[in-house]
Design an enzyme around this catalytic site. Structure first.
Site, PDB file in Angstrom:
ATOM      1  N   ARG A 183     -10.227 -11.274   2.056  1.00 45.36           N
ATOM      2  CA  ARG A 183     -11.058 -12.706   1.421  1.00 45.36           C
ATOM      3  C   ARG A 183     -10.410 -13.288   1.770  1.00 45.36           C
ATOM      4  O   ARG A 183     -11.746 -14.608   1.536  1.00 45.36           O
ATOM      5  CB  ARG A 183     -11.764 -12.181  -0.261  1.00 45.36           C
ATOM      6  CG  ARG A 183     -10.379 -12.117  -1.188  1.00 45.36           C
ATOM      7  CD  ARG A 183     -11.169 -11.638  -1.863  1.00 45.36           C
ATOM      8  NE  ARG A 183     -10.678  -9.689  -1.988  1.00 45.36           N
ATOM      9  CZ  ARG A 183     -11.324  -8.492  -3.285  1.00 45.36           C
ATOM     10  NH1 ARG A 183     -11.644  -9.371  -4.412  1.00 45.36           N
ATOM     11  NH2 ARG A 183     -11.191  -7.488  -2.723  1.00 45.36           N
ATOM     12  N   LYS A 233       0.646  -1.098   0.211  1.00 45.95           N
ATOM     13  CA  LYS A 233      -0.183   0.115   0.015  1.00 45.95           C
ATOM     14  C   LYS A 233       0.969   0.863  -0.129  1.00 45.95           C
ATOM     15  O   LYS A 233       1.860   1.264   0.586  1.00 45.95           O
ATOM     16  CB  LYS A 233      -1.536  -0.091   1.143  1.00 45.95           C
ATOM     17  CG  LYS A 233      -2.321  -1.250   1.302  1.00 45.95           C
ATOM     18  CD  LYS A 233      -2.697  -0.962   2.271  1.00 45.95           C
ATOM     19  CE  LYS A 233      -3.958  -1.698   2.652  1.00 45.95           C
ATOM     20  NZ  LYS A 233      -5.335  -1.266   1.728  1.00 45.95           N
TER      21      LYS A 233
END
Length: 500
Positions: A351, A277
């Protein structure tokens, strides 16, 4: 002997009590006001004679009080009322008053009274539970890990005046108190820095908290996770020196007829892994375990409230870090249960851990499965910072979204379009963790998770990427940083299912 861990700081210190009369030695009295057609209206408290009520109204009008929503007006006390000052809290139009308006007003009042020792309020006359929740959550004050306490301290004590049926008032007060404490627990967990809250310490804190109220607890360490084939959790956690965990909590009351599985994402810090990120704002990723904190708080609230529903919470915990052992774009992993997944982006890690947990939770064959996560930036793009996205089985999805809006935690049902489901398919594995498109990212994540839900299970997935963590200013009973959303929604969902 297992290591001992605890949260470095907590934010709810306000004492709450119920009374049928005005206590002695209070600093302030908080009263509700309304915006009427002809100006300010003051709700009769039942505590004073008409002349004193009129005197309060006169003084509020004199300082410009209107009764509009969000208004908090402080006036000096008057002769005959043994308090230092009186606070008028605006509720707006009396005809349109609802629970969340009352909750927000109580939160506004609590925040304005920071540093005050003891106040009493008649706000509960219009809804005791929301008034209790609003005051407690509005007074919540997380000061962090400091060598010296930050001042001013939060409001110390609130007495709720109830002149109605004592038993009914006590029940409503207790429900409000338990829910407020559960939301505060969620906030405390999310606010904790990752230096203190990581998979091992988090699992221990969950265990200690859950065991105190009689929940069943099972914790799988990295060796058990590997032995049992939790490939998603292991892939995400392998880059960190702080190894992953899976926590299972169980609430099994007598005479419960239905069952629900809760699953919450517990990424204790998310760097994005190899798909790193940007540095700006990465500190907010302490909140990436907000889904897990929600489910811990929800099952604890259900147990404390005695909800007649079999509840399990499956909580995957991992830290997503780059490193020599980190998983990579291009890897193919095998999830719990056998489904394979191509990794295209290691920053779509939530996920992966949820998939393992959902597959495991489905083995219990619950009637319902509810999962929650700070999952996608696409949720914020689509719905903003305050509205959760809900996907899943049509009827259960719609019920969860409606419940959120009803309790004052906005949520909106979202579809799972077939074409996005096609994009989740992989040429080298069963599925892939992101699609090749920037469109529909929230729904793509929902489609990914749907592959792991057991057949015949009513399912809802709630994306709280925006609502879980408030990066803007305070409002109502919502502070900066952790919000505790959507604990109140989920507690109500469980209560509704138990009553069906």
């Amino acid at each position: 002997m297992s290591a001992q861990f605890s949260l470095p700081a907590t934010g709810l210190a306000t004492q709450l009590e119920l009374s049928k009369k005005l206590p002695e030695d209070i600093d302030a009295l908080v009263v509700p006001t309304f915006k009427g057609e002809d100006g300010l209206e003051l709700a009769a408290s039942g505590l004073f004679d008409e002349n004193l009520e009129i005197a309060i109204w006169d003084l509020l009008v004199a300082v410009g009080a209107t009764g509009k929503q969000g208004e908090v007006v402080r006036i000096p006390s008057i002769e005959g009322i043994e308090v230092d000052f009186i606070v008028g809290v605006g509720l707006g139009d009396n005809d349109s008053l609802d629970d969340d308006t009352l909750r927000r007003a109580a939160g506004d009042a609590a925040r304005s009274l920071a540093g005050v020792q003891h106040v009493a309020t008649t706000l509960g006359a219009f809804g005791l539970q929301p008034a209790v929740e609003g005051f407690a959550l509005g007074a919540y004050n997380y000061t962090g890990v400091r060598s010296k306490q930050k001042k001013p301290l939060p409001l110390e004590k609130v007495t709720f005046i109830s002149l109605g049926d004592k038993k009914a008032a006590k029940e409503e007060f207790t429900v409000g108190q338990i829910i407020a404490e559960s939301v505060a627990l969620c906030r405390d967990l999310v606010n904790a820095p990752s230096s203190h809250l990581y998979p091992e310490s988090y699992a221990a804190i969950i265990r200690d908290t859950a065991e105190k109220i009689g929940l069943g607890v099972e914790i799988l360490d990295e060796k058990k996770l590997e032995k049992q084939g939790f490939g998603g959790i292991l892939a995400v956690g392998t880059g960190s020196s702080r190894k992953p965990r899976l926590v299972r909590l169980t609430w099994a009351p007598k005479k419960a007829k239905k069952s629900i599985a809760l699953v919450g994402k517990g990424i204790t810090f998310d760097t994005g892994g190899i798909s790193l990120k940007p540095g700006a704002g990465m500190d907010d990723m302490i909140s990436d375990m907000g889904g897990s904190a929600t489910m811990v708080a929800t099952i604890i609230a259900a147990a404390r409230l005695g909800v007649k529903l079999n509840v399990t919470a499956t909580i995957p915990l991992a830290e997503n870090m780059p490193g020599g052992n980190a998983f990579r774009p291009g890897d193919v992993i095998t999830h719990y249960g056998g489904i394979t997944s191509e990794i295209l982006n290691t920053d779509a890690e939530g996920r992966l851990v949820l998939a393992d947990a959902i597959a495991r939770a489905s083995e219990d064959k619950p009637d319902y499965l509810l999962n929650v996560a700070t999952l996608t930036g696409a949720q914020i793009v689509a719905l903003g910072d305050r509205t959760s996205g809900v996907m899943g089985s049509d009827e259960f999805r719609d019920s969860v979204a409606l419940t959120g809006r009803t309790v004052g935690e906005p949520a909106w049902a979202m579809p799972l379009p077939e074409e996005i489901g096609e994009d989740v398919k992989s040429p080298v594995a069963d599925i892939r963790n992101v699609t090749g498109s920037r469109s529909g990212g929230m729904m793509a994540a929902g489609w990914y998770l749907s592959h792991f839900v057991g057949e015949g299970i009513e399912w809802a997935h709630v994306d709280i990427a925006g609502p879980a963590y408030n990066k803007a200013g305070v409002y109502g009973y919502i502070p900066k940083r952790a919000t505790g959303v959507p604990v109140r929604t989920f507690v109500q969902v469980l209560s509704n299912l138990a009553e069906q």
